[in-house]
Design a protein around this motif. Structure first.
Motif, short mmCIF file in Angstrom:
data_model
loop_
_atom_site.label_atom_id
_atom_site.label_comp_id
_atom_site.label_asym_id
_atom_site.label_seq_id
_atom_site.Cartn_x
_atom_site.Cartn_y
_atom_site.Cartn_z
N ASN A 165 23.42 -23.36 -35.53
CA ASN A 165 23.93 -23.57 -34.18
C ASN A 165 23.72 -22.35 -33.28
OD1 ASN A 165 25.05 -25.19 -32.31
ND2 ASN A 165 27.18 -24.76 -32.85
N PRO A 166 22.49 -21.87 -33.17
CA PRO A 166 22.24 -20.66 -32.39
C PRO A 166 22.35 -20.91 -30.88
CG PRO A 166 20.16 -21.61 -33.10
CD PRO A 166 21.25 -22.45 -33.71
N ARG A 167 22.77 -19.86 -30.16
CA ARG A 167 22.85 -19.99 -28.70
C ARG A 167 21.54 -19.56 -28.05
NH1 ARG A 167 26.88 -16.19 -26.89
NH2 ARG A 167 26.79 -15.30 -28.97
N ILE A 168 20.75 -18.81 -28.81
CA ILE A 168 19.47 -18.31 -28.28
C ILE A 168 18.39 -18.64 -29.30
CG2 ILE A 168 18.19 -16.24 -27.60
CD1 ILE A 168 20.92 -14.98 -26.91
N ILE A 169 17.31 -19.25 -28.82
CA ILE A 169 16.25 -19.62 -29.75
C ILE A 169 14.93 -18.99 -29.31
CG2 ILE A 169 14.92 -21.54 -30.71
CD1 ILE A 169 17.29 -23.24 -30.56
N PHE A 170 14.27 -18.35 -30.25
CA PHE A 170 12.94 -17.80 -30.00
C PHE A 170 11.93 -18.79 -30.57
CE2 PHE A 170 15.70 -14.14 -30.06
CZ PHE A 170 15.22 -13.36 -29.02
N LEU A 171 11.03 -19.23 -29.72
CA LEU A 171 9.98 -20.14 -30.17
C LEU A 171 8.64 -19.44 -29.97
CD1 LEU A 171 11.28 -23.38 -28.39
CD2 LEU A 171 11.44 -22.85 -30.82
N ASP A 172 8.07 -19.01 -31.07
CA ASP A 172 6.82 -18.27 -30.97
C ASP A 172 5.65 -19.25 -31.07
OD1 ASP A 172 5.19 -16.10 -30.70
OD2 ASP A 172 5.31 -15.47 -32.78
N GLU A 173 5.00 -19.47 -29.95
CA GLU A 173 3.88 -20.42 -29.85
C GLU A 173 4.20 -21.74 -30.54
OE1 GLU A 173 -0.02 -18.82 -30.33
OE2 GLU A 173 0.50 -16.95 -29.35
N PRO A 174 5.22 -22.44 -30.06
CA PRO A 174 5.70 -23.63 -30.77
C PRO A 174 4.71 -24.79 -30.81
CG PRO A 174 6.75 -23.46 -28.62
CD PRO A 174 5.99 -22.19 -28.84
N THR A 175 3.72 -24.78 -29.93
CA THR A 175 2.82 -25.94 -29.93
C THR A 175 1.38 -25.58 -30.27
OG1 THR A 175 2.33 -25.74 -27.58
CG2 THR A 175 4.22 -27.10 -28.16
N THR A 176 1.15 -24.34 -30.66
CA THR A 176 -0.22 -23.95 -31.03
C THR A 176 -0.68 -24.82 -32.21
OG1 THR A 176 0.05 -21.73 -30.22
CG2 THR A 176 -1.66 -22.03 -31.86
N GLY A 177 -1.83 -25.45 -32.05
CA GLY A 177 -2.39 -26.27 -33.12
C GLY A 177 -1.90 -27.70 -33.14
N LEU A 178 -1.00 -28.06 -32.24
CA LEU A 178 -0.51 -29.44 -32.24
C LEU A 178 -1.38 -30.32 -31.34
CD1 LEU A 178 3.39 -29.15 -31.98
CD2 LEU A 178 1.93 -29.24 -34.01
N THR A 204 3.75 -18.26 -25.37
CA THR A 204 2.69 -19.26 -25.33
C THR A 204 1.40 -18.66 -24.75
OG1 THR A 204 2.07 -21.45 -24.53
CG2 THR A 204 3.46 -20.16 -23.07
N GLN A 205 0.29 -19.24 -25.20
CA GLN A 205 -0.99 -18.90 -24.58
C GLN A 205 -1.36 -19.98 -23.57
OE1 GLN A 205 -4.27 -17.89 -27.18
NE2 GLN A 205 -2.88 -17.73 -28.91
N HIS A 206 -0.52 -21.05 -23.53
CA HIS A 206 -0.86 -22.20 -22.70
C HIS A 206 -0.14 -22.16 -21.37
CE1 HIS A 206 -2.88 -23.95 -26.08
NE2 HIS A 206 -1.81 -23.75 -26.81
N LEU A 207 -0.92 -22.05 -20.32
CA LEU A 207 -0.36 -21.96 -18.98
C LEU A 207 0.41 -23.22 -18.64
CD1 LEU A 207 -3.80 -20.84 -18.14
CD2 LEU A 207 -1.86 -19.41 -17.60
N GLU A 208 -0.15 -24.34 -19.05
CA GLU A 208 0.46 -25.63 -18.74
C GLU A 208 1.87 -25.69 -19.33
OE1 GLU A 208 -1.52 -28.75 -20.71
OE2 GLU A 208 -0.48 -30.32 -19.58
N GLU A 209 1.99 -25.15 -20.53
CA GLU A 209 3.28 -25.17 -21.23
C GLU A 209 4.32 -24.33 -20.49
OE1 GLU A 209 3.38 -25.71 -25.46
OE2 GLU A 209 3.99 -23.61 -25.61
N ALA A 210 3.91 -23.15 -20.07
CA ALA A 210 4.82 -22.28 -19.32
C ALA A 210 5.21 -22.97 -18.01
CB ALA A 210 4.15 -20.94 -19.04
N ASP A 211 4.22 -23.56 -17.37
CA ASP A 211 4.44 -24.26 -16.10
C ASP A 211 5.43 -25.42 -16.27
OD1 ASP A 211 4.07 -24.76 -13.46
OD2 ASP A 211 1.93 -25.18 -13.57
#
Ligand code: ADP
Length: 329
Positions: A165-178, A204-211
Motif C-alpha cells: 500500500n505505498p503512497r509513492i510509486i516509482f515506475l522505471d520505464e513501465p511500458t518499455t517493450g510492451l 520514460t524514453q517515450h514522449l507520448e507517454e510523458a505527454d
C-alpha cells in the motif's frame, strides 16, 4: 503554527519527493550533475531522457537502492540518506529490475510479498485475491510467472508493489517493450493509481507517454535537467508554433495577405501562417486582430510543436550548442 517536519527545512510539506543538488558519478563519468526536483503529492512526474541519461540512477537513489555522492533528497518526508527505512516503508518500485520470480506462480509471488510486509496469512490471501482480480490476473494466478506475457508480468509486478500500500510509486520505464495494447492498459492502471491519491514518479524514453500521463515533465540530458514543466509549457519553449488561416476565395486571400503583412504566405495553398506560441492569450489577441481587420478565413488551425520537437531540440547534439561531451571510453 503547524509543526514543521523534521528535516523539512525550506521544502513545502506537500512535496512527495524533493531533491536539491543531487549528484552521482560512476568513475569519472558524471551521471547526475546537480538535480533539483519538487514533486507534489498526488501528481504524476515524468523524468524523460534518452537511453543512458541517468533516469534509473535517479530512481535507484530515491528508492534507497544506491547512495548519492552529493545533494539532498526527501521522499515522503524522510531523508533518503539518514532515514532509508522511512522511505522504504512509503514507496513501491517497479520497472527494469522486476521483482517477479518466474519459477513460482503469480499468486505465490503475491503471497511472498504479503509475507515480506508481515501481513497475516488471511490478510495476505485477501489482498492477493483482490489485487490479482484488479489487474486481470485471476485466471493465470496458478501458472508459473515465467509463462506470462510481458504485459502480464508488468501487471503482476505492479500488483506486488501495491501489497505494501505505498503512497509513492516509482515506475522505471513501465511500458518499455510492451505492445501498444498492453501499453494503453498500463496507462489506464497508472491513471487509476493516481486517482487513488498515489504519487507516481515515472521514467520514460517515450514522449507520448510523458505527454499522456504526466502533470509535469523534466527532461534529463547530460546529467542536468534541461527543461521542466507541463507538456504544454515545454512545447512552447520551441519555436515553430503558428496559426494557419486557409481561404477558398482567392480575392479574400489576397485581401487578407495585404492586411496581415507579418504573416507568411503560401499563395498556392491560399493560406497564411502567423507565428504564435499557441497560448490562449495569444490566440485571443490574434482573433481580435483578425476581427478588427475584417479578415474571415474559411479555416483556422493552431499548430504547436509536439513533444518530439522539444525532446530532440533539448537532447540532440544540434539543439544544445554548448553540450560538454564527456570523453567516455
Ligand atoms: P537510463 O536509465 O537513463 O537509461 P542509467 O541511469 O541506467 O540511464 O545510466 C546512466 C549512465 O550511468 C549510463 O552511462 C550507464 O552506463 C552508467 N551506469 C549506470 N549504472 C552504472 C554502474 N553500476 N557502474 C558504472 N556505470 C553505470
Amino acid at each position: 503554527m503547524p509543526t514543521s517536519r523534521r528535516g523539512g527545512g525550506t521544502q513545502p510539506p506537500s512535496a512527495a519527493i524533493s531533491t536539491v543538488g543531487l549528484r552521482k558519478s560512476y568513475g569519472d563519468k558524471t551521471v547526475l550533475d546537480g538535480i533539483d526536483l519538487h514533486i507534489p503529492a498526488g501528481s504524476v512526474f515524468a523524468l524523460l531522457g534518452p537511453n543512458g541519461a541517468g533516469k534509473t540512477t535517479a530512481v535507484k537513489i530515491l528508492s534507497t537502492l544506491i547512495s548519492a555522492d552529493g545533494g539532498q533528497s526527501q521522499v515522503a518526508g524522510h531523508d533518503v540518506a539518514t532515514s532509508p527505512d522511512g522511505v522504504r516503508a512509503a514507496i513501491g518500485v517497479t520497472g527494469q529490475f522486476s521483482a517477479v520470480d518466474g519459477l513460482i506462480t503469480g499468486e505465490e509471488n503475491m503471497l511472498l510479498m504479503a509475507d515480506l510486509h508481515h501481513l497475516s496469512k488471511r490478510e495476505g490471501r485477501q489482498v492477493t485475491a483482490e489485487l490479482l482480480e484488479r489487474f486481470d490476473l485471476t485466471e493465470v494466478a496458478k501458472k508459473p510467472a515465467s509463462t506470462y506475457s510481458g504485459g502480464m508480468k508488468r501487471r503482476l509486478d505492479i500488483a506486488m508493489t501495491l501489497v505494501g500500500n505505498p503512497r509513492i510509486i516509482f515506475l522505471d520505464e513501465p511500458t518499455t517493450g510492451l505492445d501498444p495494447r498492453s501499453r494503453h492498459n498500463m496507462w489506464g492502471i497508472i491513471r487509476e493509481l493516481v486517482s487513488g491519491g498515489v504519487t507516481v514518479f515515472l521514467t520514460t524514453q517515450h514522449l507520448e507517454e510523458a505527454d499522456e500521463l504526466a502533470d509535469r515533465i523534466a527532461v534529463l540530458n547530460d546529467g542536468k535537467i534541461a527543461a521542466e514543466g507541463t507538456a504544454e509549457e515545454l512545447k512552447r519553449l520551441i519555436p515553430g508554433g503558428h496559426i494557419r488561416l486557409r481561404f477558398t476565395d482567392p480575392a479574400a486571400y489576397q485581401n487578407a495577405a495585404t492586411t496581415l503583412r507579418e504573416a507568411n504566405r503560401d499563395d498556392e495553398a491560399l493560406s497564411l501562417q502567423i507565428p504564435s506560441d499557441g497560448s490562449q492569450r495569444e490566440l485571443r489577441s490574434i482573433l481580435d486582430w483578425l476581427d478588427s481587420a475584417g479578415v474571415e478565413a474559411d479555416e483556422l488551425t493552431v499548430h504547436t510543436p509536439d513533444l518530439d520537437d522539444v525532446f530532440f531540440a533539448l537532447t540532440g547534439p544540434a539543439g544544445v550548442p554548448n553540450q560538454p561531451k564527456e570523453t567516455a571510453r
